[in-house]
Design an enzyme around this catalytic site. Structure first.
Site, PDB file in Angstrom:
ATOM      1  N   CYS A 154     -24.673  -3.331 -30.729  1.00  0.00           N
ATOM      2  CA  CYS A 154     -25.906  -2.641 -31.164  1.00  0.00           C
ATOM      3  C   CYS A 154     -26.826  -2.122 -30.449  1.00  0.00           C
ATOM      4  CB  CYS A 154     -26.472  -3.498 -32.206  1.00  0.00           C
ATOM      5  SG  CYS A 154     -27.867  -3.133 -33.268  1.00  0.00           S
ATOM      6  N   ASP A 202     -20.045   2.660 -40.470  1.00  0.00           N
ATOM      7  CA  ASP A 202     -21.253   2.493 -39.949  1.00  0.00           C
ATOM      8  C   ASP A 202     -22.274   3.726 -40.227  1.00  0.00           C
ATOM      9  OD1 ASP A 202     -23.483   1.950 -38.425  1.00  0.00           O
ATOM     10  OD2 ASP A 202     -22.384   1.190 -36.661  1.00  0.00           O
ATOM     11  N   HIS A 234     -21.157  -1.567 -39.531  1.00  0.00           N
ATOM     12  CA  HIS A 234     -21.812  -1.792 -38.438  1.00  0.00           C
ATOM     13  C   HIS A 234     -21.852  -3.411 -38.066  1.00  0.00           C
ATOM     14  CE1 HIS A 234     -25.147  -1.018 -35.354  1.00  0.00           C
ATOM     15  NE2 HIS A 234     -25.540  -2.271 -35.645  1.00  0.00           N
TER      16      HIS A 234
END
Length: 304
Positions: A154, A202, A234
């Site tokens: 991330c 995502d 995600h």
């Protein structure tokens, strides 16, 4: 006209109240969580020059080494149990893993504070702290400083890419669903191969952007593996227990291990090299706004 004014002032007051609520919640979360890092760090890395000490979790494999090294960067929530578990899991594969706190003492589960952490810890500062980590790696007798890679999740994926454009001695870069760069002129400065793992569902990173990232890497002449895992949200690689149960999380993890083995363990693994000078990636406001939605209401809300 009076009604429009009333509506305007009502909206203004509502916005001000919401802003105060967010600001207050960030302060309260910081006060309540001031000791959270104690449970997820085991090493205090000495600062370099004017830079402060860096707290980190270090996972060492069995044996004497020297071992290839991976710097593992956390998500925008900060260093937590999930990253500690992944660091231990990668150490089981024969890597010395350093998972630093890049937010200088801050970690959270509260999304507004997560964004605050990213905004208040600029990339230049993060790179300075990672320089401290890299310098410390060079002092460790069980670390092979010629075989150092970086991997991030991330926010950490973007931070890993940023640091690879800063430190040309890195041998490999792994990006798990981090905001990519699509300018070949920038990517040409990378010191080694790139693995990118993304989720097909995502919404924080459009598939078109991932495809542009791969095309830009190819144009820049950077060896790469870019994989979109169809149907995945995600942050779909959640924790080491889920990874070990197999499925798509295990598959993505195994892809990373194979990539690292190829470029950090094999005798012909390339070493980092100096390219064209440092590039600084711009702060991707759009990505983080989409990320807030993904974690609050979208595909990553499964984590909360």
């Amino acid at each position: 006209m009076k009604y429009l004014k009333r509506i305007f002032f009502a909206l203004l007051i509502g916005f001000a109240a919401f802003t105060l609520f967010l600001a207050g919640s960030i302060v309260i979360d910081a006060a309540l969580g001031k000791d959270r890092l104690d449970a997820v760090t085991n090493t205090l890395i000495p600062g370099q020059g004017a830079n402060p000490e860096v707290r980190a979790f270090v996972a060492r494999p069995d044996g004497k080494g020297p071992f290839p090294v991976v710097i593992m960067i956390h998500e925008f929530f900060g260093l937590n149990e999930s990253i500690v578990g992944k660091a231990k899991g990668l150490a089981d594969e024969g890597y010395l893993v350093i998972a630093p706190d890049t937010f200088r003492g801050s970690t959270t589960k509260w999304i507004p504070r997560a964004i605050y952490q990213v905004i208040t810890n600029p990339a230049e500062q993060v790179n300075q702290d990672l320089d401290t980590v890299y310098a410390w790696i060079a002092t460790q007798p069980d670390a092979d400083v010629e075989r150092v890679g970086i991997a991030g999740f991330c926010y950490g994926g973007r931070a890993s890419l940023s640091y690879s454009l800063h430190n040309f001695r890195l041998a490999a870069t792994v990006i798990f669903y981090g905001s990519p760069e699509t300018d070949p002129a920038v990517l040409r400065a990378l010191p080694g191969p790139v693995l990118g793992i993304f989720g097909g569902n995502d919404n924080s990173i459009p598939i078109e952007q991932v495809q542009e990232f791969q095309a830009a890497l190819n144009q820049a002449g950077i060896p790469n593996e870019i994989t979109i895992y169809e149907g995945q949200p995600h942050a779909f690689v959640t924790d080491i227990d889920s990874i070990r149960r197999g499925g798509v999380q295990g598959e993505a993890w195994a892809q990373m291990v194979a990539f690292l083995d190829k470029y950090l363990k094999q005798d012909n693994a390339p070493q980092g090299y100096s390219s064209q000078g440092e590039f600084r990636l711009a702060f991707d406001w759009g990505y983080y706004m989409r990320l807030v939605y993904e974690h609050a209401l979208g595909t990553a809300s499964h984590q909360h």
